[in-house]
Design a protein around this motif. Sequence first.
Motif, PDB file in Angstrom:
ATOM      1  N   ALA A 225       3.510   7.380  -6.851  1.00  0.00           N
ATOM      2  CA  ALA A 225       2.922   6.136  -6.700  1.00  0.00           C
ATOM      3  C   ALA A 225       3.305   4.669  -7.182  1.00  0.00           C
ATOM      4  O   ALA A 225       3.699   4.080  -6.290  1.00  0.00           O
ATOM      5  N   VAL A 226       3.566   5.057  -8.017  1.00  0.00           N
ATOM      6  CA  VAL A 226       4.489   3.502  -8.725  1.00  0.00           C
ATOM      7  C   VAL A 226       6.206   3.136  -7.695  1.00  0.00           C
ATOM      8  O   VAL A 226       6.464   1.967  -7.765  1.00  0.00           O
ATOM      9  N   ALA A 227       6.989   4.167  -7.533  1.00  0.00           N
ATOM     10  CA  ALA A 227       7.974   3.796  -7.105  1.00  0.00           C
ATOM     11  C   ALA A 227       7.671   3.044  -5.504  1.00  0.00           C
ATOM     12  O   ALA A 227       8.425   2.085  -5.188  1.00  0.00           O
ATOM     13  N   GLN A 228       6.697   3.536  -4.850  1.00  0.00           N
ATOM     14  CA  GLN A 228       5.849   2.907  -3.455  1.00  0.00           C
ATOM     15  C   GLN A 228       5.361   1.883  -3.748  1.00  0.00           C
ATOM     16  O   GLN A 228       5.682   0.982  -3.234  1.00  0.00           O
ATOM     17  N   MET A 229       4.970   1.842  -4.844  1.00  0.00           N
ATOM     18  CA  MET A 229       4.567   0.085  -5.465  1.00  0.00           C
ATOM     19  C   MET A 229       5.191  -0.788  -5.523  1.00  0.00           C
ATOM     20  O   MET A 229       5.219  -1.613  -4.965  1.00  0.00           O
TER      21      MET A 229
ATOM     22  N   MET B 167       3.494  -2.887   2.947  1.00  0.00           N
ATOM     23  CA  MET B 167       2.368  -2.715   2.681  1.00  0.00           C
ATOM     24  C   MET B 167       1.954  -3.367   1.776  1.00  0.00           C
ATOM     25  O   MET B 167       2.656  -2.511   0.550  1.00  0.00           O
ATOM     26  N   LYS B 168       0.863  -4.101   1.428  1.00  0.00           N
ATOM     27  CA  LYS B 168       0.940  -4.614   0.325  1.00  0.00           C
ATOM     28  C   LYS B 168      -0.640  -3.651  -0.039  1.00  0.00           C
ATOM     29  O   LYS B 168      -1.301  -3.864   0.558  1.00  0.00           O
ATOM     30  N   ALA B 169      -0.558  -3.485  -1.250  1.00  0.00           N
ATOM     31  CA  ALA B 169      -1.693  -2.259  -1.980  1.00  0.00           C
ATOM     32  C   ALA B 169      -1.809  -2.679  -3.063  1.00  0.00           C
ATOM     33  O   ALA B 169      -2.343  -4.518  -3.526  1.00  0.00           O
ATOM     34  N   ALA B 170      -2.915  -2.071  -3.289  1.00  0.00           N
ATOM     35  CA  ALA B 170      -4.431  -2.180  -4.920  1.00  0.00           C
ATOM     36  C   ALA B 170      -4.479  -1.347  -5.043  1.00  0.00           C
ATOM     37  O   ALA B 170      -4.597   0.005  -4.598  1.00  0.00           O
TER      38      ALA B 170
ATOM     39  N   ARG C  52       0.666  -3.138 -12.236  1.00  0.00           N
ATOM     40  CA  ARG C  52       1.070  -4.705 -12.611  1.00  0.00           C
ATOM     41  C   ARG C  52       2.472  -4.934 -13.273  1.00  0.00           C
ATOM     42  O   ARG C  52       2.446  -5.903 -12.462  1.00  0.00           O
ATOM     43  N   ALA C  53       3.460  -3.935 -13.467  1.00  0.00           N
ATOM     44  CA  ALA C  53       4.814  -4.561 -13.160  1.00  0.00           C
ATOM     45  C   ALA C  53       5.060  -5.009 -11.537  1.00  0.00           C
ATOM     46  O   ALA C  53       5.580  -5.805 -11.916  1.00  0.00           O
ATOM     47  N   ASN C  54       4.585  -4.326 -10.347  1.00  0.00           N
ATOM     48  CA  ASN C  54       5.227  -3.974  -9.042  1.00  0.00           C
ATOM     49  C   ASN C  54       4.159  -5.368  -8.197  1.00  0.00           C
ATOM     50  O   ASN C  54       4.159  -5.700  -7.894  1.00  0.00           O
ATOM     51  N   GLY C  55       3.514  -6.524  -9.135  1.00  0.00           N
ATOM     52  CA  GLY C  55       2.844  -6.956  -8.881  1.00  0.00           C
ATOM     53  C   GLY C  55       1.470  -6.227  -8.286  1.00  0.00           C
ATOM     54  O   GLY C  55       0.988  -7.137  -7.120  1.00  0.00           O
ATOM     55  N   VAL C  56       1.436  -5.487  -8.507  1.00  0.00           N
ATOM     56  CA  VAL C  56      -0.153  -4.744  -7.249  1.00  0.00           C
ATOM     57  C   VAL C  56      -1.538  -5.610  -8.178  1.00  0.00           C
ATOM     58  O   VAL C  56      -1.572  -4.675  -9.290  1.00  0.00           O
ATOM     59  N   PRO C  57      -2.549  -5.623  -7.450  1.00  0.00           N
ATOM     60  CA  PRO C  57      -3.686  -5.872  -8.168  1.00  0.00           C
ATOM     61  C   PRO C  57      -4.431  -4.893  -8.679  1.00  0.00           C
ATOM     62  O   PRO C  57      -4.412  -3.501  -7.809  1.00  0.00           O
ATOM     63  N   VAL C  58      -5.191  -4.662  -9.613  1.00  0.00           N
ATOM     64  CA  VAL C  58      -5.769  -3.368 -10.099  1.00  0.00           C
ATOM     65  C   VAL C  58      -7.428  -3.628  -9.993  1.00  0.00           C
ATOM     66  O   VAL C  58      -7.690  -5.379 -11.231  1.00  0.00           O
TER      67      VAL C  58
END
Length: 197
Positions: free
Chosen positions: A189-193, A1-4, A47-53
Amino acid sequence: MKAALLAMHYQNDVLHVDGKVRVGVAADDPARPRLIASAARLIAGARANGVPVIFVRIAFAPDYADCLRNCTLFRRVAESGAVQEGSWGAGFYDELAPRPGEAVVTHKRNNPFWASGLEEAVRATGASRLYLAGIATNHVVEHGARHASDLGYDVAVVADACSTAQAHLQAASLETLAMLADVVRVDEAVAQMGGRP
């Protein structure tokens, strides 16, 4: 699932000890450094997981012509001279500021999606899951979570990267939000990302 990730109101007037807005963090709150560290870990993890902020800020014209005075919150903002466009107070807190190329959205109502371009910025990421964090939990975070849920997003509120100046309001807000969002902590949250359970 893609996240932001929506990182909301990490601005000097809202977060800094010398800021003018106190609905999210009390002036003498000893938890301030912990909140800042949690928010920094969350943003770094995304950022480390490539999730846009997407960085969400509130700011008004210096004369507050664009600030509705129909509620106590905004009347107090205008009276205090807070979050004036171009001022130090409206700027992002240094440790939690966007990097070049990261999206920044400015809003002028309680709901960060209202007439701000936030919905378009989120849609451009292709995300279906939104992590929300910011100040104050019972204002911008709640409004944002409700709107995102109504838009059909899978919403998670990152509790330890949020704050309300009074502990009982923080607890009540998170309890309310738990009916329409996952309430998680930064590490979760970071683990999920990163695709970890």
